[in-house]
Scaffold this active site. Structure first.
Site, mmCIF file in Angstrom:
data_model
loop_
_atom_site.group_PDB
_atom_site.id
_atom_site.type_symbol
_atom_site.label_atom_id
_atom_site.label_comp_id
_atom_site.label_asym_id
_atom_site.label_seq_id
_atom_site.Cartn_x
_atom_site.Cartn_y
_atom_site.Cartn_z
ATOM 1 N N GLU A 43 0.850 -1.185 0.000
ATOM 2 C CA GLU A 43 0.000 0.000 0.000
ATOM 3 C C GLU A 43 0.887 1.237 0.000
ATOM 4 O O GLU A 43 1.776 1.370 0.854
ATOM 5 C CB GLU A 43 -0.911 -0.004 1.223
ATOM 6 N N ASP A 54 -5.283 9.518 9.132
ATOM 7 C CA ASP A 54 -3.889 9.207 9.445
ATOM 8 C C ASP A 54 -3.523 9.710 10.835
ATOM 9 O O ASP A 54 -3.762 10.869 11.176
ATOM 10 C CB ASP A 54 -2.950 9.847 8.424
#
Length: 265
Positions: A43, A54
């Protein structure tokens, strides 16, 4: 290369390491090394100024990439010609997807991914109800549109997400941003079990898979795991790429054997 078919090969638990594009000058060596170390896919994160999912570690990695001059399109172009035996899956946000190729929208985005060899995309802030064009364009370009299912999603919602997803279904372990955790949340296994009963696609658990023990535990129900923050922390703290590759290899050994390996900790 079909993401779903490649991920199913071998029958072992799937391992998908996350790499922030541009985090270190030799970041492509980490992508190559992770593939050699037994990753089933890699990824690739793209730096973004407002990453809603995030956590602090991935944000630090993105800041390092941006400080080095990393920009999404240029970083994607660095992937061209890697010629790996495993698929690359890009994770980014809708703002990047919509503006990567000015005037061409999501169609230009997925076509550009395909042109540099990327075979899957994760756009977590694009609502399912607004994703039809993106998913259609991605399918036409040969790019899997991987969707996320969260623990708070009811069964009907999970079925819709699983039906709309391609490549694999990304199972969020908890309702938290990415980042290392002391324990695997109970919601991780419960959500994976629910999703497994709703789709023939691989179900891959991510968000907070921090140790080899947690990865092995998660794979009791999921088909595989994504590991990200633990690897990015090593990099931003100054570990060489070779050391991070060895950490990927340790996860691979443990997942393949189904128990903790001596080298895995």
């Amino acid at each position: 290369m079909s993401v779903a078919l490649t991920l199913r090969a071998g029958g072992r638990p799937l391992l998908i390491p996350y790499v922030m594009a541009g985090v270190v000058p030799d970041w492509l060596d980490l992508v190559r090394g992770a593939a050699r170390a037994g990753a089933d896919a890699v990824e690739i994160g793209l730096p973004f100024s407002d990453p809603m999912l995030d956590g602090p570690t991935v944000q630090r990695a993105a800041a390092l990439s941006a400080a080095r001059g990393g920009r999404p399109r240029a970083l994607l172009d660095e992937l061209a010609g890697l010629d790996l035996d495993v698929p690359l899956v890009v994770m980014t946000y809708a703002n990047v997807a919509m503006t990567l190729t000015p005037g061409r929208g999501v169609g230009g985005f997925v076509e550009h991914l395909a042109s540099v060899g990327v075979r899957g995309a994760i756009v977590p802030d694009l609502p399912l109800e607004e994703s039809a064009e993106y998913r259609a364009r991605a399918a036409a370009a040969g790019v899997a549109a991987v969707l996320l299912a969260a623990p708070v999603c009811g069964d009907d919602r999970c079925r819709e997400i699983a039906r709309a997803s391609s490549g694999f279904v990304y199972c969020m372990s908890s309702m938290r941003i990415t980042g290392e955790r002391a324990d695997l949340p109970a919601t991780a296994r419960e959500t994976a079990r629910r999703l497994k009963g709703m789709t023939g696609l691989p179900v891959v658990t991510g968000f907070g898979i921090s140790t080899i023990a947690q990865a092995v535990e998660a794979c009791a129900d999921a088909d595989g795991v994504v590991i990200g923050s633990v690897l990015m922390r090593m990099l931003v703290d100054g570990a060489p790429v070779a050391e991070v590759v060895e950490e990927v290899a340790a996860f691979r050994r443990a997942l393949s054997s189904g128990h903790l390996s001596p080298a895995g900790g």
